[in-house]
Design a protein around this motif. Structure first.
Motif, PDB file in Angstrom:
ATOM      1  N   THR A  58       0.824  -1.190   0.000  1.00  0.00           N
ATOM      2  CA  THR A  58       0.000   0.000   0.000  1.00  0.00           C
ATOM      3  C   THR A  58       0.865   1.249   0.000  1.00  0.00           C
ATOM      4  OG1 THR A  58      -1.765   1.196   1.145  1.00  0.00           O
ATOM      5  CG2 THR A  58      -0.211  -0.002   2.525  1.00  0.00           C
ATOM      6  N   ASP A  59       0.320   2.295  -0.586  1.00  0.00           N
ATOM      7  CA  ASP A  59       0.967   3.589  -0.517  1.00  0.00           C
ATOM      8  C   ASP A  59       0.860   4.074   0.928  1.00  0.00           C
ATOM      9  OD1 ASP A  59       2.173   5.967  -1.242  1.00  0.00           O
ATOM     10  OD2 ASP A  59       0.499   6.715  -2.412  1.00  0.00           O
ATOM     11  N   LEU A  60       1.810   4.880   1.370  1.00  0.00           N
ATOM     12  CA  LEU A  60       1.767   5.406   2.728  1.00  0.00           C
ATOM     13  C   LEU A  60       0.634   6.409   2.892  1.00  0.00           C
ATOM     14  CD1 LEU A  60       2.948   5.628   5.573  1.00  0.00           C
ATOM     15  CD2 LEU A  60       4.545   7.350   4.686  1.00  0.00           C
ATOM     16  N   ARG A  61       0.465   7.276   1.919  1.00  0.00           N
ATOM     17  CA  ARG A  61      -0.571   8.304   1.996  1.00  0.00           C
ATOM     18  C   ARG A  61      -1.621   8.049   0.923  1.00  0.00           C
ATOM     19  NH1 ARG A  61       2.817  13.849   3.107  1.00  0.00           N
ATOM     20  NH2 ARG A  61       3.824  13.113   5.016  1.00  0.00           N
ATOM     21  N   THR A 118      12.015   3.442   9.590  1.00  0.00           N
ATOM     22  CA  THR A 118      12.246   2.083   9.098  1.00  0.00           C
ATOM     23  C   THR A 118      10.913   1.373   8.906  1.00  0.00           C
ATOM     24  OG1 THR A 118      12.333   1.091  11.295  1.00  0.00           O
ATOM     25  CG2 THR A 118      14.419   1.961  10.399  1.00  0.00           C
ATOM     26  N   ALA A 119      10.965   0.251   8.230  1.00  0.00           N
ATOM     27  CA  ALA A 119       9.767  -0.575   8.056  1.00  0.00           C
ATOM     28  C   ALA A 119       9.196  -0.943   9.422  1.00  0.00           C
ATOM     29  CB  ALA A 119      10.107  -1.823   7.256  1.00  0.00           C
ATOM     30  N   GLU A 120      10.065  -1.274  10.344  1.00  0.00           N
ATOM     31  CA  GLU A 120       9.620  -1.648  11.686  1.00  0.00           C
ATOM     32  C   GLU A 120       8.868  -0.499  12.363  1.00  0.00           C
ATOM     33  OE1 GLU A 120      11.638  -2.886  15.909  1.00  0.00           O
ATOM     34  OE2 GLU A 120      12.545  -3.696  14.090  1.00  0.00           O
ATOM     35  N   ASP A 121       9.356   0.737  12.171  1.00  0.00           N
ATOM     36  CA  ASP A 121       8.678   1.908  12.741  1.00  0.00           C
ATOM     37  C   ASP A 121       7.245   2.020  12.235  1.00  0.00           C
ATOM     38  OD1 ASP A 121      11.034   2.680  14.049  1.00  0.00           O
ATOM     39  OD2 ASP A 121      11.634   4.021  12.413  1.00  0.00           O
ATOM     40  N   LEU A 122       7.018   1.609  10.994  1.00  0.00           N
ATOM     41  CA  LEU A 122       5.696   1.713  10.378  1.00  0.00           C
ATOM     42  C   LEU A 122       4.855   0.459  10.580  1.00  0.00           C
ATOM     43  CD1 LEU A 122       6.701   3.456   7.018  1.00  0.00           C
ATOM     44  CD2 LEU A 122       5.675   4.516   9.045  1.00  0.00           C
ATOM     45  N   GLY A 123       5.424  -0.559  11.208  1.00  0.00           N
ATOM     46  CA  GLY A 123       4.684  -1.792  11.459  1.00  0.00           C
ATOM     47  C   GLY A 123       4.509  -2.666  10.235  1.00  0.00           C
ATOM     48  N   VAL A 124       5.492  -2.597   9.316  1.00  0.00           N
ATOM     49  CA  VAL A 124       5.421  -3.387   8.088  1.00  0.00           C
ATOM     50  C   VAL A 124       6.682  -4.227   7.940  1.00  0.00           C
ATOM     51  CG1 VAL A 124       3.888  -1.783   6.898  1.00  0.00           C
ATOM     52  CG2 VAL A 124       6.354  -1.486   6.678  1.00  0.00           C
ATOM     53  N   ASP A 125       6.624  -5.159   7.009  1.00  0.00           N
ATOM     54  CA  ASP A 125       7.774  -6.019   6.739  1.00  0.00           C
ATOM     55  C   ASP A 125       8.790  -5.351   5.821  1.00  0.00           C
ATOM     56  OD1 ASP A 125       6.687  -8.372   8.145  1.00  0.00           O
ATOM     57  OD2 ASP A 125       5.176  -8.294   6.558  1.00  0.00           O
ATOM     58  N   ALA A 126       8.312  -4.440   4.967  1.00  0.00           N
ATOM     59  CA  ALA A 126       9.198  -3.790   4.004  1.00  0.00           C
ATOM     60  C   ALA A 126       8.715  -2.377   3.710  1.00  0.00           C
ATOM     61  CB  ALA A 126       9.259  -4.600   2.713  1.00  0.00           C
ATOM     62  N   MET A 182       4.845   1.591   0.246  1.00  0.00           N
ATOM     63  CA  MET A 182       5.619   2.382  -0.704  1.00  0.00           C
ATOM     64  C   MET A 182       5.295   3.847  -0.448  1.00  0.00           C
ATOM     65  SD  MET A 182       5.390   0.525  -4.413  1.00  0.00           S
ATOM     66  CE  MET A 182       3.697   1.012  -4.630  1.00  0.00           C
ATOM     67  N   THR A 183       6.278   4.686  -0.584  1.00  0.00           N
ATOM     68  CA  THR A 183       6.009   6.109  -0.399  1.00  0.00           C
ATOM     69  C   THR A 183       6.952   6.954  -1.240  1.00  0.00           C
ATOM     70  OG1 THR A 183       5.754   7.883   1.218  1.00  0.00           O
ATOM     71  CG2 THR A 183       7.515   6.301   1.632  1.00  0.00           C
ATOM     72  N   GLY A 184       6.443   8.074  -1.669  1.00  0.00           N
ATOM     73  CA  GLY A 184       7.253   9.051  -2.371  1.00  0.00           C
ATOM     74  C   GLY A 184       7.637  10.195  -1.455  1.00  0.00           C
ATOM     75  N   TYR A 185       7.219  10.111  -0.216  1.00  0.00           N
ATOM     76  CA  TYR A 185       7.497  11.166   0.757  1.00  0.00           C
ATOM     77  C   TYR A 185       8.765  10.844   1.529  1.00  0.00           C
ATOM     78  CZ  TYR A 185       2.802  12.641  -0.304  1.00  0.00           C
ATOM     79  OH  TYR A 185       1.683  13.050  -0.967  1.00  0.00           O
ATOM     80  N   VAL A 186       9.462  11.868   1.923  1.00  0.00           N
ATOM     81  CA  VAL A 186      10.668  11.689   2.717  1.00  0.00           C
ATOM     82  C   VAL A 186      10.266  11.111   4.070  1.00  0.00           C
ATOM     83  CG1 VAL A 186      12.598  12.872   3.826  1.00  0.00           C
ATOM     84  CG2 VAL A 186      11.819  13.602   1.559  1.00  0.00           C
ATOM     85  N   VAL A 187      10.901  10.028   4.430  1.00  0.00           N
ATOM     86  CA  VAL A 187      10.611   9.402   5.710  1.00  0.00           C
ATOM     87  C   VAL A 187      11.828   9.422   6.627  1.00  0.00           C
ATOM     88  CG1 VAL A 187       8.691   7.946   4.938  1.00  0.00           C
ATOM     89  CG2 VAL A 187      11.031   7.128   4.694  1.00  0.00           C
ATOM     90  N   ASP A 188      12.833  10.215   6.256  1.00  0.00           N
ATOM     91  CA  ASP A 188      14.059  10.373   7.045  1.00  0.00           C
ATOM     92  C   ASP A 188      14.607   9.025   7.490  1.00  0.00           C
ATOM     93  OD1 ASP A 188      14.102  13.184   6.797  1.00  0.00           O
ATOM     94  OD2 ASP A 188      12.625  13.352   8.393  1.00  0.00           O
TER      95      ASP A 188
END
Length: 131
Positions: free
Chosen positions: A55-58, A95-103, A86-92
């Motif tokens: 999924t896209d982030l936003r 990490t995937a772990e921070d977002l609760g995803v595998d990748a 997936m995201t086109g936004y800067v996420v500094d």
């Protein structure tokens, strides 16, 4: 090439989503494509149980992390095996772990690298149909 791999792609950028869907299909994946979190939730509740949710982030109607949280909360027989954003936004330094995803993939992502990485991650989990 097998067709027992399935993916749910959710991205509100229609053209990008359709191109990715076509590429996954050319590699033998069954693809369900949608452009909103609401549509993705309906598909997941239909008992699709995709091997992978990307999924896209936003999204226009939700944050991709809330869609992943919804998917992770489903009964095991409905839950995707792999969750990615997936995201086109800067996420500094996010990490995937921070977002609760595998990748976590940053756009523009090389679609061949994306498919290869997804297949390797599924293979590590012993999922059928992965390379």
């Amino acid at each position: 090439m097998t067709t027992d791999r399935s993916i749910l792609l959710c991205d509100d950028e229609v053209e990008i989503a359709e191109e990715l869907a076509e590429l996954f299909e050319s590699f033998g994946w069954r693809v369900r494509l949608c452009h909103s979190a609401a549509a993705a939730k309906r598909i997941l509740l239909e008992a699709m149980q995709p091997h992978c949710l990307i999924t896209d982030l936003r999204l226009d109607d939700a944050d991709g992390t809330s869609l992943v949280a919804f998917a992770r909360g489903l009964p095991e027989n409905l839950r995707p095996k792999l969750h990615a954003i997936m995201t086109g936004y800067v996420v500094d330094d996010t990490t995937a772990e921070d977002l609760g995803v595998d990748a976590l993939y940053l756009k523009p992502v090389d679609p061949f690298v994306l498919i290869d990485d997804i297949e390797k991650r599924l293979a590590k989990r012993g999922e059928p149909g992965s390379s």
